[in-house]
Write a protein that holds these residues in place. Structure first.
Motif, PDB file in Angstrom:
ATOM      1  N   ARG A   1       0.823  -1.211   0.000  1.00 54.14           N
ATOM      2  CA  ARG A   1       0.000   0.000   0.000  1.00 54.14           C
ATOM      3  C   ARG A   1       0.856   1.260   0.000  1.00 54.14           C
ATOM      4  O   ARG A   1       0.359   2.350  -0.263  1.00 54.14           O
ATOM      5  N   TRP A   2       2.169   1.123   0.331  1.00 58.25           N
ATOM      6  CA  TRP A   2       3.050   2.289   0.336  1.00 58.25           C
ATOM      7  C   TRP A   2       3.576   2.534  -1.072  1.00 58.25           C
ATOM      8  O   TRP A   2       4.050   1.620  -1.735  1.00 58.25           O
TER       9      TRP A   2
ATOM     10  N   ASP B   1       0.821   6.475   1.862  1.00 57.48           N
ATOM     11  CA  ASP B   1      -0.053   5.341   2.148  1.00 57.48           C
ATOM     12  C   ASP B   1      -1.338   5.509   1.347  1.00 57.48           C
ATOM     13  O   ASP B   1      -2.105   6.456   1.571  1.00 57.48           O
ATOM     14  N   LYS B   2      -1.581   4.593   0.397  1.00 55.58           N
ATOM     15  CA  LYS B   2      -2.738   4.708  -0.483  1.00 55.58           C
ATOM     16  C   LYS B   2      -4.054   4.439   0.232  1.00 55.58           C
ATOM     17  O   LYS B   2      -5.114   4.779  -0.291  1.00 55.58           O
TER      18      LYS B   2
ATOM     19  N   GLU C   1      -1.518   8.605   4.744  1.00 53.64           N
ATOM     20  CA  GLU C   1      -0.386   9.000   5.587  1.00 53.64           C
ATOM     21  C   GLU C   1       0.854   9.234   4.722  1.00 53.64           C
ATOM     22  O   GLU C   1       1.082   8.531   3.736  1.00 53.64           O
ATOM     23  N   ILE C   2       1.674  10.213   5.112  1.00 56.58           N
ATOM     24  CA  ILE C   2       2.911  10.546   4.407  1.00 56.58           C
ATOM     25  C   ILE C   2       4.075  10.359   5.363  1.00 56.58           C
ATOM     26  O   ILE C   2       4.033  10.821   6.509  1.00 56.58           O
ATOM     27  N   ARG C   3       5.115   9.674   4.893  1.00 54.87           N
ATOM     28  CA  ARG C   3       6.314   9.464   5.699  1.00 54.87           C
ATOM     29  C   ARG C   3       7.538   9.822   4.872  1.00 54.87           C
ATOM     30  O   ARG C   3       7.633   9.467   3.696  1.00 54.87           O
TER      31      ARG C   3
ATOM     32  N   GLN D   1       8.751   0.299   7.607  1.00 53.17           N
ATOM     33  CA  GLN D   1       9.333  -1.019   7.851  1.00 53.17           C
ATOM     34  C   GLN D   1       8.742  -2.066   6.926  1.00 53.17           C
ATOM     35  O   GLN D   1       9.433  -2.988   6.492  1.00 53.17           O
ATOM     36  N   GLU D   2       7.446  -1.948   6.596  1.00 53.82           N
ATOM     37  CA  GLU D   2       6.828  -2.920   5.693  1.00 53.82           C
ATOM     38  C   GLU D   2       7.483  -2.891   4.320  1.00 53.82           C
ATOM     39  O   GLU D   2       7.688  -3.928   3.687  1.00 53.82           O
ATOM     40  N   ALA D   3       7.827  -1.686   3.839  1.00 53.80           N
ATOM     41  CA  ALA D   3       8.498  -1.582   2.545  1.00 53.80           C
ATOM     42  C   ALA D   3       9.939  -2.068   2.614  1.00 53.80           C
ATOM     43  O   ALA D   3      10.463  -2.647   1.658  1.00 53.80           O
ATOM     44  N   LEU D   4      10.591  -1.866   3.765  1.00 48.83           N
ATOM     45  CA  LEU D   4      11.959  -2.357   3.920  1.00 48.83           C
ATOM     46  C   LEU D   4      12.010  -3.879   3.859  1.00 48.83           C
ATOM     47  O   LEU D   4      12.940  -4.461   3.300  1.00 48.83           O
ATOM     48  N   ASN D   5      10.999  -4.539   4.439  1.00 51.19           N
ATOM     49  CA  ASN D   5      11.000  -6.000   4.467  1.00 51.19           C
ATOM     50  C   ASN D   5      10.815  -6.610   3.086  1.00 51.19           C
ATOM     51  O   ASN D   5      11.140  -7.782   2.875  1.00 51.19           O
TER      52      ASN D   5
END
Length: 261
Positions: free
Chosen positions: A113-114, A129-130, A134-136, A141-145
């Protein structure tokens, strides 16, 4: 006189004969009674012994039968318990497998979703975050994994678990122990790439190799950035971060439009 003496002697002999016969008969009758009493006593003792043996054998048979019945019951209980244990193990493993599949699917869904986007004002990427909007600035961490894990630079077969700063290489646990077990390499600085659960440890953004903490600058608003690329001063970084924060709604709208496209 002689005749009387003979007669008296004959009567005495007859009396002795009668007495001897009577005493012999009395003795034989007494012995017969003694034998009968002895036989009756022996028969009574034999019957008593047989009764005791029958009672003891019956008791021992009942005890043995009860023991065998308990063994059969325990064996049946063990079989039922074994079947129940096997069924529980199969159910637990299958439910665990289903749970892991669902968890992996959920984690992948959350990670997908990112979406990475670019901010021209700040000049760096951000993640949107679709689902929640949310904007980061820092990579989630989910995208890193989801990023591919590097392989060992030594054996080139196993997935790397350790990164050596001085060698600038990745090692699995076995190769790292063999290469850095002694000598000068024993004092090399190293760090783990993944945590206990296999998730990538966030040492900073970017592809592998990740930056070391001494090479990364962290800002409360702007997130992480390499020190070599931090050309602006503290005021410039803070101003860019505040400007990026003020334009969060515009970025969210742009992210929603890009996601819809």
């Amino acid at each position: 006189q002689v005749r009387q003496e003979r007669r008296a002697k004959a009567m005495e002999d007859a009396a002795l004969l009668v007495q001897r016969a009577w005493r012999g008969k009395a003795a034989r009758v007494a012995m017969k009674l003694v034998r009968r009493a002895r036989a009756a006593r022996e028969k009574q003792l034999d019957d008593a012994a047989r009764f005791v043996q029958r009672v003891w054998l019956g008791h021992r048979g009942r005890v043995e039968a009860a023991r065998l019945a308990r063994l059969v019951e325990v064996d049946a209980l063990k079989r039922r318990s074994l079947f129940d244990w096997a069924a529980i193990q199969v159910q637990r493993r299958w439910r665990g497998e289903l749970g892991r599949r669902r968890a992996d699917a959920e984690r992948e869904t959350r990670a997908r979703r990112w979406k990475q986007m670019w901010d021209d004002r700040v000049g760096r990427p951000f993640w949107y975050d679709k689902l929640t909007g949310e904007i980061r600035w820092r990579k989630p961490q989910e995208a890193l994994n989801l990023e591919p894990k590097p392989h060992c630079s030594n054996c080139e077969e196993q997935v790397a678990d350790v990164e050596c700063k001085d060698c600038s290489e990745f090692f699995c646990q076995t190769c790292f122990a063999a290469v850095h077990g002694g000598g000068k390499r024993r004092h090399h600085a190293f760090r783990a790439l993944n945590d206990y659960y296999g998730s990538r440890i966030d040492y900073g953004e970017g592809e592998w190799p990740a930056l070391w903490p001494s090479e990364v600058r962290q800002d409360e608003f702007a997130g992480w950035m390499p020190r070599s690329e931090a050309a602006v001063g503290d005021a410039g970084v803070a101003g860019s971060a505040q400007e990026a924060t003020r334009s969060a709604q515009e970025l969210a709208a742009a992210g929603e439009a890009a996601a819809a496209a």
